[in-house]
Structures are given as C-alpha cells and as structure tokens.
Design a protein around this motif. Structure first.
Motif, PDB file in Angstrom:
ATOM      1  N   ALA A  29      10.237  -4.303  13.066  1.00  0.00           N
ATOM      2  CA  ALA A  29      10.299  -3.338  11.968  1.00  0.00           C
ATOM      3  C   ALA A  29       9.289  -3.711  10.878  1.00  0.00           C
ATOM      4  CB  ALA A  29      11.695  -3.316  11.373  1.00  0.00           C
ATOM      5  N   PRO A  30       8.741  -2.715  10.181  1.00  0.00           N
ATOM      6  CA  PRO A  30       7.860  -3.024   9.056  1.00  0.00           C
ATOM      7  C   PRO A  30       8.670  -3.621   7.909  1.00  0.00           C
ATOM      8  CG  PRO A  30       8.276  -0.665   9.180  1.00  0.00           C
ATOM      9  CD  PRO A  30       8.923  -1.277  10.377  1.00  0.00           C
ATOM     10  N   GLN A  31       8.020  -4.501   7.147  1.00  0.00           N
ATOM     11  CA  GLN A  31       8.695  -5.111   6.005  1.00  0.00           C
ATOM     12  C   GLN A  31       7.646  -5.592   5.012  1.00  0.00           C
ATOM     13  OE1 GLN A  31      10.937  -8.687   6.853  1.00  0.00           O
ATOM     14  NE2 GLN A  31      12.428  -8.157   5.293  1.00  0.00           N
ATOM     15  N   ASN A  32       7.764  -5.158   3.764  1.00  0.00           N
ATOM     16  CA  ASN A  32       6.823  -5.533   2.704  1.00  0.00           C
ATOM     17  C   ASN A  32       5.372  -5.314   3.135  1.00  0.00           C
ATOM     18  OD1 ASN A  32       8.988  -6.408   1.061  1.00  0.00           O
ATOM     19  ND2 ASN A  32       8.994  -8.368   2.107  1.00  0.00           N
ATOM     20  N   SER A  33       5.095  -4.156   3.693  1.00  0.00           N
ATOM     21  CA  SER A  33       3.768  -3.853   4.237  1.00  0.00           C
ATOM     22  C   SER A  33       2.722  -3.705   3.140  1.00  0.00           C
ATOM     23  CB  SER A  33       3.820  -2.568   5.057  1.00  0.00           C
ATOM     24  OG  SER A  33       4.731  -2.700   6.119  1.00  0.00           O
ATOM     25  N   THR A  34       1.538  -4.243   3.418  1.00  0.00           N
ATOM     26  CA  THR A  34       0.391  -4.098   2.526  1.00  0.00           C
ATOM     27  C   THR A  34      -0.847  -3.821   3.359  1.00  0.00           C
ATOM     28  OG1 THR A  34      -0.146  -6.464   2.548  1.00  0.00           O
ATOM     29  CG2 THR A  34       1.347  -5.699   0.805  1.00  0.00           C
ATOM     30  N   ILE A  35      -1.868  -3.311   2.680  1.00  0.00           N
ATOM     31  CA  ILE A  35      -3.146  -3.073   3.343  1.00  0.00           C
ATOM     32  C   ILE A  35      -4.266  -3.507   2.409  1.00  0.00           C
ATOM     33  CG2 ILE A  35      -3.181  -0.645   2.611  1.00  0.00           C
ATOM     34  CD1 ILE A  35      -4.665  -0.067   5.311  1.00  0.00           C
ATOM     35  N   GLU A  36      -5.173  -4.304   2.929  1.00  0.00           N
ATOM     36  CA  GLU A  36      -6.358  -4.756   2.185  1.00  0.00           C
ATOM     37  C   GLU A  36      -7.541  -3.926   2.647  1.00  0.00           C
ATOM     38  OE1 GLU A  36      -7.158  -8.905   2.646  1.00  0.00           O
ATOM     39  OE2 GLU A  36      -5.192  -9.496   1.896  1.00  0.00           O
ATOM     40  N   ILE A  37      -8.143  -3.216   1.716  1.00  0.00           N
ATOM     41  CA  ILE A  37      -9.268  -2.333   2.018  1.00  0.00           C
ATOM     42  C   ILE A  37     -10.582  -3.048   1.725  1.00  0.00           C
ATOM     43  CG2 ILE A  37     -10.340  -0.091   1.519  1.00  0.00           C
ATOM     44  CD1 ILE A  37      -7.490   0.175   2.580  1.00  0.00           C
ATOM     45  N   SER A  38     -11.542  -2.933   2.637  1.00  0.00           N
ATOM     46  CA  SER A  38     -12.902  -3.414   2.413  1.00  0.00           C
ATOM     47  C   SER A  38     -13.835  -2.209   2.511  1.00  0.00           C
ATOM     48  CB  SER A  38     -13.296  -4.479   3.436  1.00  0.00           C
ATOM     49  OG  SER A  38     -14.666  -4.813   3.272  1.00  0.00           O
ATOM     50  N   VAL A  39     -14.141  -1.621   1.358  1.00  0.00           N
ATOM     51  CA  VAL A  39     -14.985  -0.420   1.337  1.00  0.00           C
ATOM     52  C   VAL A  39     -16.361  -0.725   1.914  1.00  0.00           C
ATOM     53  CG1 VAL A  39     -16.059   1.301  -0.170  1.00  0.00           C
ATOM     54  CG2 VAL A  39     -13.722   0.550  -0.616  1.00  0.00           C
ATOM     55  N   GLU A  40     -16.910  -1.893   1.554  1.00  0.00           N
ATOM     56  CA  GLU A  40     -18.254  -2.267   2.025  1.00  0.00           C
ATOM     57  C   GLU A  40     -18.330  -2.315   3.550  1.00  0.00           C
ATOM     58  OE1 GLU A  40     -16.480  -4.939   0.137  1.00  0.00           O
ATOM     59  OE2 GLU A  40     -16.814  -3.586  -1.544  1.00  0.00           O
ATOM     60  N   ASN A  41     -17.264  -2.799   4.186  1.00  0.00           N
ATOM     61  CA  ASN A  41     -17.252  -2.936   5.648  1.00  0.00           C
ATOM     62  C   ASN A  41     -16.599  -1.749   6.351  1.00  0.00           C
ATOM     63  OD1 ASN A  41     -18.453  -5.510   5.544  1.00  0.00           O
ATOM     64  ND2 ASN A  41     -16.464  -6.436   5.153  1.00  0.00           N
ATOM     65  N   LYS A  42     -16.119  -0.782   5.561  1.00  0.00           N
ATOM     66  CA  LYS A  42     -15.414   0.380   6.109  1.00  0.00           C
ATOM     67  C   LYS A  42     -14.292  -0.066   7.035  1.00  0.00           C
ATOM     68  CE  LYS A  42     -19.203   3.579   5.701  1.00  0.00           C
ATOM     69  NZ  LYS A  42     -19.901   4.707   6.269  1.00  0.00           N
ATOM     70  N   SER A  43     -13.528  -1.038   6.543  1.00  0.00           N
ATOM     71  CA  SER A  43     -12.445  -1.591   7.349  1.00  0.00           C
ATOM     72  C   SER A  43     -11.264  -1.945   6.466  1.00  0.00           C
ATOM     73  CB  SER A  43     -12.928  -2.831   8.098  1.00  0.00           C
ATOM     74  OG  SER A  43     -13.265  -3.852   7.185  1.00  0.00           O
ATOM     75  N   ALA A  44     -10.182  -2.344   7.113  1.00  0.00           N
ATOM     76  CA  ALA A  44      -8.981  -2.759   6.394  1.00  0.00           C
ATOM     77  C   ALA A  44      -8.168  -3.680   7.292  1.00  0.00           C
ATOM     78  CB  ALA A  44      -8.154  -1.547   5.991  1.00  0.00           C
ATOM     79  N   ALA A  50       5.358  -9.994   8.241  1.00  0.00           N
ATOM     80  CA  ALA A  50       4.803 -11.351   8.251  1.00  0.00           C
ATOM     81  C   ALA A  50       4.165 -11.722   9.585  1.00  0.00           C
ATOM     82  CB  ALA A  50       5.885 -12.356   7.898  1.00  0.00           C
ATOM     83  N   ASP A  51       4.560 -11.072  10.673  1.00  0.00           N
ATOM     84  CA  ASP A  51       4.072 -11.447  12.007  1.00  0.00           C
ATOM     85  C   ASP A  51       3.188 -10.407  12.681  1.00  0.00           C
ATOM     86  OD1 ASP A  51       5.578 -13.885  11.987  1.00  0.00           O
ATOM     87  OD2 ASP A  51       7.375 -12.703  12.440  1.00  0.00           O
ATOM     88  N   ASP A  52       2.973  -9.262  12.070  1.00  0.00           N
ATOM     89  CA  ASP A  52       2.245  -8.165  12.725  1.00  0.00           C
ATOM     90  C   ASP A  52       1.116  -7.676  11.828  1.00  0.00           C
ATOM     91  OD1 ASP A  52       1.518  -6.224  14.532  1.00  0.00           O
ATOM     92  OD2 ASP A  52       3.353  -5.037  14.325  1.00  0.00           O
ATOM     93  N   VAL A  53      -0.118  -7.948  12.249  1.00  0.00           N
ATOM     94  CA  VAL A  53      -1.304  -7.594  11.479  1.00  0.00           C
ATOM     95  C   VAL A  53      -2.236  -6.765  12.362  1.00  0.00           C
ATOM     96  CG1 VAL A  53      -3.310  -8.522  10.255  1.00  0.00           C
ATOM     97  CG2 VAL A  53      -1.123  -9.737  10.159  1.00  0.00           C
ATOM     98  N   LEU A  54      -2.743  -5.661  11.815  1.00  0.00           N
ATOM     99  CA  LEU A  54      -3.688  -4.818  12.542  1.00  0.00           C
ATOM    100  C   LEU A  54      -5.000  -4.751  11.779  1.00  0.00           C
ATOM    101  CD1 LEU A  54      -0.711  -3.373  13.036  1.00  0.00           C
ATOM    102  CD2 LEU A  54      -2.155  -1.705  14.141  1.00  0.00           C
ATOM    103  N   ASN A  55      -6.105  -4.887  12.496  1.00  0.00           N
ATOM    104  CA  ASN A  55      -7.439  -4.709  11.920  1.00  0.00           C
ATOM    105  C   ASN A  55      -7.861  -3.267  12.155  1.00  0.00           C
ATOM    106  OD1 ASN A  55      -8.073  -7.403  10.988  1.00  0.00           O
ATOM    107  ND2 ASN A  55      -8.004  -7.970  13.137  1.00  0.00           N
ATOM    108  N   LEU A  56      -8.160  -2.572  11.085  1.00  0.00           N
ATOM    109  CA  LEU A  56      -8.570  -1.174  11.150  1.00  0.00           C
ATOM    110  C   LEU A  56     -10.063  -1.115  10.857  1.00  0.00           C
ATOM    111  CD1 LEU A  56      -5.632   0.246   9.014  1.00  0.00           C
ATOM    112  CD2 LEU A  56      -5.674  -0.190  11.475  1.00  0.00           C
ATOM    113  N   THR A  57     -10.834  -0.562  11.771  1.00  0.00           N
ATOM    114  CA  THR A  57     -12.288  -0.550  11.628  1.00  0.00           C
ATOM    115  C   THR A  57     -12.825   0.877  11.634  1.00  0.00           C
ATOM    116  OG1 THR A  57     -12.564  -0.766  14.025  1.00  0.00           O
ATOM    117  CG2 THR A  57     -12.526  -2.804  12.750  1.00  0.00           C
ATOM    118  N   ASP A  58     -14.081   1.003  11.204  1.00  0.00           N
ATOM    119  CA  ASP A  58     -14.780   2.295  11.202  1.00  0.00           C
ATOM    120  C   ASP A  58     -14.006   3.380  10.469  1.00  0.00           C
ATOM    121  OD1 ASP A  58     -16.921   1.223  12.732  1.00  0.00           O
ATOM    122  OD2 ASP A  58     -15.745   1.511  14.563  1.00  0.00           O
ATOM    123  N   ILE A  59     -13.471   3.020   9.309  1.00  0.00           N
ATOM    124  CA  ILE A  59     -12.719   3.988   8.507  1.00  0.00           C
ATOM    125  C   ILE A  59     -13.699   5.006   7.918  1.00  0.00           C
ATOM    126  CG2 ILE A  59     -11.223   4.282   6.500  1.00  0.00           C
ATOM    127  CD1 ILE A  59     -10.213   1.426   7.000  1.00  0.00           C
TER     128      ILE A  59
END
Length: 99
Positions: A29-44, A50-59
């Motif tokens: 389940a999701p818990q205390n979810s956050t997202i870090e945006i990198s505008v320069e890299n068009k990613s997040a 605490a155990d599940d992290v996704l890299n989002l690219t080509d935003i």
C-alpha cells in the motif's frame, strides 16, 4: 502482464491544468508518498512508501509546467486485469511534491 508492464505509467492533465499520475497498483500500500521532480532532467523519483520507489523519465514539458503551480500530485493506481473492462481503482491519493 510482465514486470515491465507493471512499471508503466502515464500522466493526465485536466482542464484546470492539474496533473494526475496513473499507474498499476503495487503489492504494498502507498504510505507518506512523495515525488522529487527534476525539471532539468525531465524526470522524477516517486516514493510510494519506504520500500517502493519508481523512476519516472521523459516527462513531457506540459506536465513539468503544471508541477510549478502545485505542491501535491494526485496519484491513481489501478488494478491489472486480463480484461480491461474489469480494471478498478485500487488506490487514489496525493503525493507531496519535493525539490
């Protein structure tokens, strides 16, 4: 469905320029979810919990532009069903946007 399919995601923008992240539901389940945006890299980096992290690219630029006006991201996780019409929303929540 392969693990790669489960890691697929999409961004949707509504008429008010609000962004929603759409992805397949995970085992935990999701818990205390956050997202870090990198505008320069068009990613997040999306921290579901605490155990599940996704890299989002080509935003896309239009999505990145929408992030400038908000501090929260709406996230919708859907079930992964063989028949698409059986798909349901498993989790809907907000993730805090951080720099």
């Amino acid at each position: 469905m392969t693990k790669e399919d489960l890691n697929s995601y999409d961004f949707l923008i509504n008429e008010e320029d609000e962004v929603m992240l759409l992805l397949y539901a995970r085992e935990s389940a999701p818990q205390n979810s956050t997202i870090e945006i990198s505008v320069e890299n068009k990613s997040a980096v999306f921290y579901r919990n605490a155990d599940d992290v996704l890299n989002l690219t080509d935003i896309p630029d239009e999505v990145l532009d929408c992030f400038a006006d908000t501090d929260k991201l709406l996230v919708c996780e859907i079930s992964h069903e063989e028949d698409e019409k059986d798909t349901q929303i498993t989790y809907a929540y907000e993730a805090e946007i951080t720099d």
